[in-house]
Design a protein around this motif. Structure first.
Motif, PDB file in Angstrom:
ATOM      1  N   LEU A  94       0.967  -1.102   0.014  1.00 24.17           N
ATOM      2  CA  LEU A  94       0.058  -0.095   0.040  1.00 24.17           C
ATOM      3  C   LEU A  94       1.001   1.130   0.051  1.00 24.17           C
ATOM      4  N   VAL A  95       0.654   2.206  -0.680  1.00 28.44           N
ATOM      5  CA  VAL A  95       1.265   3.312  -0.870  1.00 28.44           C
ATOM      6  C   VAL A  95       0.551   4.451  -0.289  1.00 28.44           C
ATOM      7  N   VAL A  96       0.994   5.087   0.664  1.00 29.37           N
ATOM      8  CA  VAL A  96       0.442   6.099   1.429  1.00 29.37           C
ATOM      9  C   VAL A  96       1.371   7.214   1.687  1.00 29.37           C
ATOM     10  N   ASN A  97       0.526   8.145   0.928  1.00 30.19           N
ATOM     11  CA  ASN A  97       1.205   9.617   0.796  1.00 30.19           C
ATOM     12  C   ASN A  97       0.855  10.441   2.108  1.00 30.19           C
ATOM     13  N   HIS A  98       2.047  10.415   3.033  1.00 26.58           N
ATOM     14  CA  HIS A  98       1.800  11.360   4.126  1.00 26.58           C
ATOM     15  C   HIS A  98       1.947  12.824   4.131  1.00 26.58           C
ATOM     16  N   HIS A  99       2.553  13.318   2.886  1.00 29.59           N
ATOM     17  CA  HIS A  99       2.657  14.753   2.721  1.00 29.59           C
ATOM     18  C   HIS A  99       1.415  15.297   2.215  1.00 29.59           C
ATOM     19  N   VAL A 100       1.029  16.209   2.917  1.00 33.85           N
ATOM     20  CA  VAL A 100      -0.239  17.057   2.684  1.00 33.85           C
ATOM     21  C   VAL A 100       0.135  18.119   1.326  1.00 33.85           C
ATOM     22  N   ALA A 101      -0.530  17.909   0.318  1.00 32.65           N
ATOM     23  CA  ALA A 101      -0.338  18.911  -0.907  1.00 32.65           C
ATOM     24  C   ALA A 101      -0.911  20.014  -0.616  1.00 32.65           C
TER      25      ALA A 101
END
Length: 108
Positions: A94-101
Motif C-alpha cells: 500500500l502506498v500512503v502519501n503522508h505529505h499534504v499537498a
C-alpha cells in the motif's frame, strides 16, 4: 454450517486412503491412555499434523482421542493448505502519501 463442515459431511473419512490428523488440544491434563495413544500417532505438540493410512487400527486410535484431534482427508488437507498459502501470498504494498499537498490558492 461452515464450508469445512459441509465438505466434511460429504467426504466420509472411511473412504479416503490417507488421513491427516492434527492435534488441536493440549496434552497436559489428559488421561495416560490418551497420551500414550497420541504418542503412538506421533502427535507431540499442538497444531502439528501427521499423515496415517486409514486402517481399522488407526481409526480405533482416533476414536479414542477424537476430542483432542481433527481428522481430515487428503482433499480437505490440500484445500486448507492452498487457502492458507493464498492468504499468505505477497500482495502489492500500500502506498500512503503522508505529505499534504498544498493547494495553489492556500499558499498565497
Amino acid at each position: 454450517m461452515s464450508a469445512y463442515n459441509a465438505f466434511k459431511a460429504c467426504a466420509p473419512v472411511a473412504w479416503s486412503p490417507n488421513l491427516y490428523i492434527t492435534l488441536v488440544r493440549g496434552i497436559p491434563g489428559t488421561r495416560r491412555l490418551h497420551r500414550r495413544t497420541l504418542e503412538a500417532l506421533r502427535l507431540r505438540k499442538c497444531n502439528r499434523t501427521v499423515m496415517r493410512w486409514s486402517t481399522p487400527t488407526v481409526r480405533g486410535m482416533l476414536q479414542q482421542v477424537k476430542r483432542l484431534i481433527v481428522i481430515e482427508t487428503e482433499e480437505m488437507y490440500n484445500a486448507r493448505k492452498e487457502k492458507l498459502a493464498n492468504h499468505k501470498a505477497l500482495r502489492p504494498p500500500l502506498v500512503v502519501n503522508h505529505h499534504v499537498a498544498l493547494a495553489a490558492d492556500s499558499v498565497q
